[in-house]
Structures are given as structure tokens and as C-alpha cells.
Design an enzyme around this catalytic site. Structure first.
Site, PDB file in Angstrom:
ATOM      1  N   ASP A   1       0.888  -1.165   0.000  1.00 44.68           N
ATOM      2  CA  ASP A   1       0.000   0.000   0.000  1.00 44.68           C
ATOM      3  C   ASP A   1       0.924   1.212   0.000  1.00 44.68           C
ATOM      4  O   ASP A   1       1.431   1.624   1.045  1.00 44.68           O
ATOM      5  CB  ASP A   1      -0.904  -0.004   1.239  1.00 44.68           C
TER       6      ASP A   1
ATOM      7  N   GLU B   1      -1.075  -1.484  -5.025  1.00 39.46           N
ATOM      8  CA  GLU B   1      -2.275  -0.725  -5.343  1.00 39.46           C
ATOM      9  C   GLU B   1      -1.958   0.325  -6.400  1.00 39.46           C
ATOM     10  O   GLU B   1      -0.908   0.962  -6.354  1.00 39.46           O
ATOM     11  CB  GLU B   1      -2.791  -0.056  -4.066  1.00 39.46           C
TER      12      GLU B   1
ATOM     13  N   ASP C   1      -2.376   0.856   7.378  1.00 34.83           N
ATOM     14  CA  ASP C   1      -1.627   0.720   6.134  1.00 34.83           C
ATOM     15  C   ASP C   1      -1.159  -0.717   5.912  1.00 34.83           C
ATOM     16  O   ASP C   1      -1.117  -1.191   4.773  1.00 34.83           O
ATOM     17  CB  ASP C   1      -0.431   1.686   6.116  1.00 34.83           C
TER      18      ASP C   1
END
Length: 173
Positions: A8, A68, A140
Site C-alpha cells: 500500500d 495498489e 496501512d
């Protein structure tokens, strides 16, 4: 069996999570957050991301990495910094010959929660449940584990499709 590193990305905090995908079962390996100092300039933060992920890859030897994709935020400057953080993470993986897959945030949430508009709390809860963790991981880190789970689910689906002989009404037969 495949060790999958989920990322992430962020220019101030980058979450990472590693799972072991064994067939349709997923086991938690490790996760955490790479934090950059606010005082550091962007190039220094990108170096921290690159160096930290290189160390994680060398330590755990994941076979695949999932990250991502950038979404277009209201602030173009933030989106550019996020893109650069993603670039540092991708280069860390490709420098170690780890293949990289990219997923939209909505697809990750849909895969893990069942709702592409899920909030962070829902993602944390489902990651905790799916990986049978005693407590929810940091925000996160949970997002990074969700990216890894999404990749494992997508990978499993493609493997099942490759082994099928036909489709009927959108279903694998």
C-alpha cells in the site's frame, strides 16, 4: 505455495504485508509500515521506500508482489508523489526479479470485503478474519495485506479458469 508481498504505497507511510498462498488457503507471514520522516525531502523518502522494500524482499524472498494502483485524488501534487512512491516500490521488486501485479483500490476492497466502497475499518476487520489474526493490523499494513489477498484470489481464479474445459453462463465448468 507462493509468498506474496502486498504494498500500500505512500510518500509518508508505505504499508507492506506478506502472505503465503497455499491453494485457496492464505497464511499470514508478516506486515508493517515503512515510515518516512516528515522533514525528509521526497527523494530521501523514495530512497527509504526502495531500501526498506529491498531489505524485506531479500529477507523473505517473495515470489510475487502486488501493489495498489494510483487513484486520481483532488490534489494532483499528492497523486504525483504517490506515483513516485509506487515507482520506488516497483523498482525494488523488479531489481530483485520479483514480478509485479497492480490492482485498483476498488478491486482490492471488492475482493476482500465484498464491497468496492468499503471503509478502512471494514478492510482491517476482514483482513483480521481472513488471516485469522488475534488483532486487526495497522491501517496501512491491513491495506497491504488486502492487496496481497486480492492478488492471491485473482491468481487462484486464473489458475482454476486455465484448468477448466468450458464456460457455461459465465461459470467455469
Amino acid at each position: 505455495m507462493a509468498l506474496i508481498l502486498g504494498i500500500d504505497p505512500g510518500s509518508r507511510k508505505t504499508g507492506f504485508g506478506i502472505i503465503n498462498a497455499i491453494g485457496s488457503k492464505h497464511e499470514y507471514v508478516t506486515s508493517g509500515v515503512i515510515r518516512m520522516k516528515d522533514a525528509d525531502d521526497l527523494p530521501a523518502r523514495l530512497k527509504v521506500i526502495f531500501d526498506s522494500l529491498t531489505q524485506i524482499i531479500e529477507q523473505y524472498c517473495p515470489q510475487e508482489m502486488a501493489i495498489e494502483q494510483v487513484f486520481m485524488a483532488k490534489n494532483a501534487s499528492s497523486a504525483l508523489k504517490l506515483g513516485q512512491a509506487r515507482g520506488a516500490a516497483i523498482v525494488a521488486a523488479t531489481a530483485q526479479n520479483v514480478p509485479v501485479s497492480e490492482y485498483e483500490a476498488r478491486k482490492v476492497k471488492q475482493s476482500v470485503v465484498g464491497n468496492g466502497a468499503a471503509d478502512k475499518f471494514q478492510v482491517q476487520h476482514m483482513v483480521k478474519t481472513l488471516l485469522r489474526l488475534p488483532a486487526a493490523p495497522q491501517e496501512d499494513a491491513a491495506d497491504a495485506l488486502a492487496v496481497a489477498l486480492c492478488h492471491a484470489n485473482s491468481r487462484d481464479h486464473l489458475i482454476r479458469m486455465a484448468g477448466s474445459s468450458s464456460f457455461r453462463r459465465g461459470r467455469i465448468v
